[in-house]
Design an enzyme around this catalytic site. Structure first.
Site, PDB file in Angstrom:
ATOM      1  N   GLU A   9       3.269  -1.976  -1.167  1.00 20.64           N
ATOM      2  CA  GLU A   9       3.357  -2.327  -2.597  1.00 20.64           C
ATOM      3  C   GLU A   9       4.435  -1.571  -3.379  1.00 20.64           C
ATOM      4  O   GLU A   9       4.172  -1.040  -4.445  1.00 20.64           O
ATOM      5  CB  GLU A   9       1.991  -2.116  -3.263  1.00 20.64           C
TER       6      GLU A   9
ATOM      7  N   ASP B  49       2.826  -6.119   1.172  1.00 22.83           N
ATOM      8  CA  ASP B  49       2.704  -6.294  -0.291  1.00 22.83           C
ATOM      9  C   ASP B  49       1.809  -7.488  -0.620  1.00 22.83           C
ATOM     10  O   ASP B  49       1.438  -8.260   0.279  1.00 22.83           O
ATOM     11  CB  ASP B  49       4.092  -6.465  -0.931  1.00 22.83           C
TER      12      ASP B  49
ATOM     13  N   GLU C 158      -4.400  -8.921   4.738  1.00 24.97           N
ATOM     14  CA  GLU C 158      -5.611  -8.598   3.956  1.00 24.97           C
ATOM     15  C   GLU C 158      -6.246  -9.861   3.382  1.00 24.97           C
ATOM     16  O   GLU C 158      -6.645  -9.900   2.212  1.00 24.97           O
ATOM     17  CB  GLU C 158      -5.260  -7.619   2.828  1.00 24.97           C
TER      18      GLU C 158
HETATM   19  C1  XIL Z   1      -8.835  -1.379  -1.186  1.00 29.55           C
HETATM   20  C2  XIL Z   1     -10.123  -1.014  -0.461  1.00 29.55           C
HETATM   21  O1  XIL Z   1     -10.644  -2.174   0.166  1.00 29.55           O
HETATM   22  C3  XIL Z   1     -11.124  -0.448  -1.447  1.00 29.55           C
HETATM   23  O2  XIL Z   1     -12.281   0.023  -0.782  1.00 29.55           O
HETATM   24  C4  XIL Z   1     -10.478   0.706  -2.220  1.00 29.55           C
HETATM   25  O3  XIL Z   1     -11.372   1.170  -3.209  1.00 29.55           O
HETATM   26  C5  XIL Z   1      -9.184   0.251  -2.871  1.00 29.55           C
HETATM   27  O4  XIL Z   1      -8.329  -0.276  -1.880  1.00 29.55           O
HETATM   28  N1  XIL Z   1      -4.311  -3.720  -1.182  1.00 29.55           N
HETATM   29  C6  XIL Z   1      -4.322  -2.826  -0.149  1.00 29.55           C
HETATM   30  C7  XIL Z   1      -5.603  -2.235   0.297  1.00 29.55           C
HETATM   31  O5  XIL Z   1      -3.279  -2.617   0.492  1.00 29.55           O
HETATM   32  O6  XIL Z   1      -5.433  -0.945   0.808  1.00 29.55           O
HETATM   33  C8  XIL Z   1      -6.634  -2.242  -0.794  1.00 29.55           C
HETATM   34  O7  XIL Z   1      -7.873  -1.790  -0.250  1.00 29.55           O
HETATM   35  C9  XIL Z   1      -6.761  -3.632  -1.375  1.00 29.55           C
HETATM   36  C10 XIL Z   1      -5.454  -4.059  -1.994  1.00 29.55           C
END
Ligand code: XIL
Length: 480
Positions: free
Chosen positions: A282, A331, A393
């Protein structure tokens, strides 16, 4: 115990006279909790004097030496607030105790607080999953299928599903800087001033699981503005709120040593387990208006080092990573055109220097947007760079749990997977992994006790939802 203050009934437990953030009543549950079982812990917390709000954590003390945070909530002054979390008792547990602590990054927070309504409930599955197809088998000719989990969701009762369904694994939180950095050790000797020290105690359990289950691990993440404590960037690792930031020169050393320390430990102790890393996460934020659209406002990396921190991170990762480990830039909102172009420029430059192997598209998507066509077009664009593509994700924000909403979600997942499979099959994009950000709706990062969310393939009992059948492209799931 005091009367007159209570969330329910007439009494609550008052904790006062604390001298450190972790001070508080602790209860020994060694003879009550069964290893490998899941428990939901709930408590109500309130405080009257101190800052406007404080972060409170549910903590588990294991074998008198390990401290695991398994739940957290922001408590506002004067408001009884529910604190909850899912507790898994690890197999090697000799003693287990429960307590609550206040936690702020920048200051010791020793407010008095009240506890009431503590509840401990053992979770039991209510339905049977039955014989379902395996996602990793279905997609084995195209890409690996992954899931993310944190330590609190990884009890043995869930591990069967994980290994049956998935061929890649991402650790949801415990490989991030805030979990790995060892503050006490880093400040223990001035010789560490340019060499942040790390500890793997929070992540050990999941690393062991990955190794035992033979689940290749996506490393997430080395360099990120979030989940990275401010003290990493300050003179003398100070936690003072206004502590001055270090020079660029010193920060580059801290960056290099952090990456070196993390990679060398993992590669020595878990050789071959991690197959790729999200080196930088990011770094682009169009709204910040910087040249190249680098994220500036929230990023101390950018503020201290400038845009060069990205290339430096990749350079160090390349230097210390085992040769077969693939390096990724990761990202979100990667379909948005301005952001996409900024990412492409950044990645192209890294590629020309031989520093990057892939792009991670987080893909936290909604039930209506972005359109599947926009997702497809963006993947085609990224693919032109000639790098591997991981969907890192994936989840689909959905707060409506009606049958119709679940059917719509199933169709959208089906259409998305048809597109991903097509792009790979036709050599239009070298998609090598698709990872879901969580296993079950209940433990998704999107799920809030006040507003439940249903973004994933399995429900809270790990029973498949219509979305699962969408992903397996079942003929009964219509394509809307
Ligand atoms: C999130 C986790 O799932 C949560 O438990 C934590 O509180 C915050 O982070 N983008 C990312 C991840 O790259 O690392 C994030 O994960 C979600 C958004």
């Amino acid at each position: 115990m005091v009367s007159g203050k209570a969330y329910e009934g007439s009494n609550a437990l008052l904790t006062s006279g604390r001298t450190d953030f972790w001070n508080g009543p602790i209860v020994d549950l060694t003879n009550i909790l069964e290893p490998n079982s899941n428990y939901v812990v709930k408590a109500y917390i309130m405080y009257e004097d101190g800052p406007d709000s404080i972060q409170m954590d549910c903590m588990l003390e294991k074998n008198e030496s390990h401290y695991l945070k398994f739940g957290s909530a922001l408590v506002e002054k004067g408001v009884w607030t529910e604190l909850n979390g899912r507790l898994i008792v690890p197999e090697d547990t000799k003693t287990v105790k429960l307590y609550f602590e206040t936690n702020t990054e920048s200051e010791k927070n020793c407010v008095d607080f009240y506890i009431d309504g503590v509840e401990l409930v053992k979770e039991t599955a209510h339905a049977v999953r039955g014989d379902i197809p395996s996602l990793k088998e279905i997609y084995k000719d195209y890409f690996t299928i992954g899931f993310a989990t944190t330590v609190y969701e990884a009890s043995e009762s869930r591990q069967g599903l994980m290994t049956e369904q998935f061929s890649s694994f991402t650790i949801g939180n415990e490989l991030k800087p805030d979990s790995l950095l060892d503050y006490e050790k880093s400040i223990s000797d001035p010789k560490y001033d340019d060499n942040p020290q790390v500890t793997f105690k929070n992540v050990e359990y999941l690393l062991e699981f990955a190794k035992k289950a033979n689940l290749p691990l996506r490393g997430h993440t080395l360099v990120w503005h979030s989940q990275t404590p401010r003290w990493l960037f300050t003179e003398g690792y100070s936690k003072g709120e206004n502590a001055p930031l270090v020079s660029k020169e010193l920060m580059l050393k801290r960056l290099e040593n952090y990456i070196k320390n993390v990679l060398s430990y993992l590669q020595t102790n878990y050789p071959g387990v991690i197959y790729c890393w999200d080196v930088v996460n990011e770094a682009i934020e169009v709204g910040d208006g910087e040249p190249g659209f680098y994220r500036s406002k929230e990023s101390y990396w950018y503020q201290i080092i400038g845009p060069e921190f990205v290339e430096k991170a990749f350079e160090y990762a390349r230097k210390y990573a085992d040769p077969e480990v693939k390096l990724f830039y990761n990202d979100y909102n990667t379909e948005q055109v301005i952001k996409m172009n900024a990412i492409i420029d950044l990645v192209q430059d890294l590629k020309s220097k031989g520093l990057i192997d892939g792009i991670g598209l987080q893909s936290h998507i909604g039930i209506d947007s972005p359109s599947i066509a926009d997702i497809e077009n963006s993947i085609r664009k990224y693919a032109e760079l000639g790098l591997e593509i991981h969907i890192t994700e994936l989840d689909m924000y959905l707060t409506d749990n009606s049958e119709e909403a679940f059917a719509k979600q199933a169709s959208r997942y089906k259409r998305l997977f048809l597109v991903l499979q097509h792009l790979k099959k036709q050599n239009l994009a070298n998609i090598t992994n698709v990872t879901f950000w969580g296993l079950s709706d209940e433990t998704s990062w999107l799920n809030k006790p006040s507003v439940p969310n249903y973004p994933l393939l399995f429900d809270k009992y790990l029973i498949q939802k219509p979305a699962f059948w969408g992903v397996v492209m079942h003929p009964d799931i219509p394509l809307n």
